[in-house]
Enzyme design. Sequence first.
Site, PDB file in Angstrom:
ATOM      1  N   HIS A 362       0.825  -1.208   0.000  1.00 54.82           N
ATOM      2  CA  HIS A 362       0.000   0.000   0.000  1.00 54.82           C
ATOM      3  C   HIS A 362       0.846   1.239   0.000  1.00 54.82           C
ATOM      4  O   HIS A 362       0.505   2.241  -0.616  1.00 54.82           O
ATOM      5  CB  HIS A 362      -0.908   0.007   1.230  1.00 54.82           C
ATOM      6  CG  HIS A 362      -1.657  -1.246   1.355  1.00 54.82           C
ATOM      7  ND1 HIS A 362      -1.773  -1.948   2.520  1.00 54.82           N
ATOM      8  CD2 HIS A 362      -2.282  -1.949   0.423  1.00 54.82           C
ATOM      9  CE1 HIS A 362      -2.461  -3.028   2.292  1.00 54.82           C
ATOM     10  NE2 HIS A 362      -2.777  -3.063   1.032  1.00 54.82           N
ATOM     11  N   CYS A 675      -5.937  -1.044 -17.799  1.00 58.89           N
ATOM     12  CA  CYS A 675      -5.561  -0.119 -16.715  1.00 58.89           C
ATOM     13  C   CYS A 675      -4.469  -0.668 -15.790  1.00 58.89           C
ATOM     14  O   CYS A 675      -4.212  -0.096 -14.738  1.00 58.89           O
ATOM     15  CB  CYS A 675      -6.782   0.274 -15.896  1.00 58.89           C
ATOM     16  SG  CYS A 675      -7.528  -1.103 -15.024  1.00 58.89           S
TER      17      CYS A 675
END
Length: 748
Positions: A362, A675
């Site tokens: 993250h 993407c």
Amino acid sequence: MAERGETESRKLLGRLRDTMAGDDPGQERLDKITHLIASSMECEVCSIYLFRDQDTLELCATEGLNKDAVHQTRMKMGEGLVGRVAKRRQVINTPNAPQASGFRFMPETGEEVFSSFLGVPVQRLGEALGVLVVQSRAARDFSADEIYALEVVAMVLAEMTELGAFIGEGEAMSALHSQPVLLRGTVGQEGVAEGHVWLHEPRVVVSNPVADDPVRETERLEEAVEQLRVSVDQMLEVSADKDQRQVLEAYRMFANSKGWMRRMLEDIQNGLSAEAAVEKEQSLARARMGQSTDAYLRDRLSDLDDLSNRLLRILTGQGRDTGAELPVDPILVARNIGPAELLDYGRSLKGIVLENGSVGSHAAIVARALAIPLLVHTERITNEALNGDHIMVDGEQGVVHLRPDDNVAAAFRDKIAMQAAAQERYASIREKPAETLCGQIIGMHMNAGLMADLPSLEGSGAEGVGLFRTELQFLVRNQMPKRSELSALYSRVLDAAGGKRVVFRTLDIGSDKVLPYLKPNDEPNPALGWRAIRVGLDKPGIMRMQLQALMRAAAGRPLTIMFPFVAQFEEYRAARREVDKTLARESRLGHVLPESIEVGAMLETPSLGFAPRKFFEEVDFVSVGGNDLKQFFFAADRENERVRRRYDTLNVSFLTFLEDIARRCNETGTPLSFCGEDAGRPVEAMCLAAIGYRNLSMRPASIGPVKSLLRRADLGAVRRVIETARESGEMSVRGGVMEYLREQKSSQ
Ligand code: PEP
Ligand code: MG
């Protein structure tokens, strides 16, 4: 520990401290120390070897060996007995050194006349700084007390080295933290940055390794340990997370460990200060951690390491909140960092270098979102770097230059200047379409996840947001965000987009994205586990809440929703039913509905590529999530550095599969985009365009480079290169495509 050992050791340390207190230059200090140790241990020889560079040890002072050899005799890590002590970070004690395995004869020192050898590593927190040796003519085995005493002295020497006590006028006594160092890492976010080191967790400096009042030091240690115990208990009381509790239980076990305490108290009796005693234990634990292959043991040693750090902070009063100001152009250096902490620093950082971390973490996603160059897996960086050090991060090559010399710095600045020139070129085509030489226009969209990303929509020239990763908002909080908060945020995102399309991807959690406030799942293979849409469908409460928030945010505006990780048609249908139900409910409740709703699916598992034609007819659009799709296509974990790069995106089989997806979408008129990260890599993006992808979504910083290459590309020619590779049975089209680009450049 025998009484004699204790007092001798304490006496010796006391004398050492007096030597340190004087204002002698570094070399004289070292000479005095070797003299002191030799006489107090009744040995003819005492020598100190310190690291000159990463793997060269240098004789820096000696009592008993030929003085002319000082600063002349050098050895590599692992070479000779001294080199072996450093390499293994273990004591060598032998009555007959010339016969010991690994002995290397060094005529310049005149040492062959000495039979006994005792060498102990000089190390600080697991980092080898040098070797301390005593030798004697008579063949003797050094006793456990003598070894202990020498280890304690080595510990103090390590502290002094760290404090720069041996940096001389002319000769640098220790290369530590003063020489240029080049370290390699893995690129988490491209870009280059120059600045100054900011240690997220500054090294605790122990300025008083020796203490002469063991009673006082014992009290200090006991008080600090008590404080530590209380704080661990408090943390346990409030912690609901299972993993965190496990770690805290382990902390509590150590904090109550009699063996740990006894060893530290013994060290204090022998003349070390409370801090130095804690650090000595910590160093030993780190050295063991480096040698252990047992994952459980390594975890426990790492717990002990963390606990020792806490204890040191209590004892020294040094900590994170030292009130120090960020340096100019701060480059954050840390073992690891969480996404929330990173967001706290925000855009003030110029770069980030992590010793651990992973590309898919993250923190990496946040760094990418903030467009801050990031390197992960940069070994030794937290040992090598000091606060304020000059540092250059090359997020293209995956290299860090710490304290670079002038030549390196100049070359690096040239590189930055070249990048700046390229940026200017990209800015000049910002308003122009990504139109290829053959007249094909490719839609350029950007990926986002934070409010802070939205300004890039304007600056990058993106047509819209092709992927808004909504989980970032969930990941950076300590509790589940409320529907009203989310709705306000999504509304602001739509406002900031100013009418441009934003594709909101619903919560993609699970796998490595674990929400701190949701009960964690122990899954053997989390990447193949309960994640993304699977969680959403099984626990519809969260999904409904998010859908409501999105609908309320859109209120009268068009809304685009995308479900992640759809593996089969039925999952898409079930999710779509949820959208319809939520819409009906919102209408009943009297909320203003979105002007229109598009519902798409991310194609991230090979299975969806083979879905029935009906799926492609029903779905409003498909976006290929190449990061996940690639890992499942090749069965190669995207988080695993060992296999991550093993399979090329331009692999012929993968491109054939991707092309087939494009063909199927084309047949049903289903809008298609890509993407994953590869959309932002110019060569990869060009190949995707050549096999039929007309919309690409990428990091904003990639739009310029990708557009620039697309505007020079003839997609027909690239297709021919791909077909030739396919026919000839090549594994990857990369070679052929690079050749095409070279030829094209030379013909311009
Ligand atoms: C992907 O898998 O390609 C993707 C865009 O999703 P994420 O990287 O967030 O898993
Ligand atoms: Mg994905």
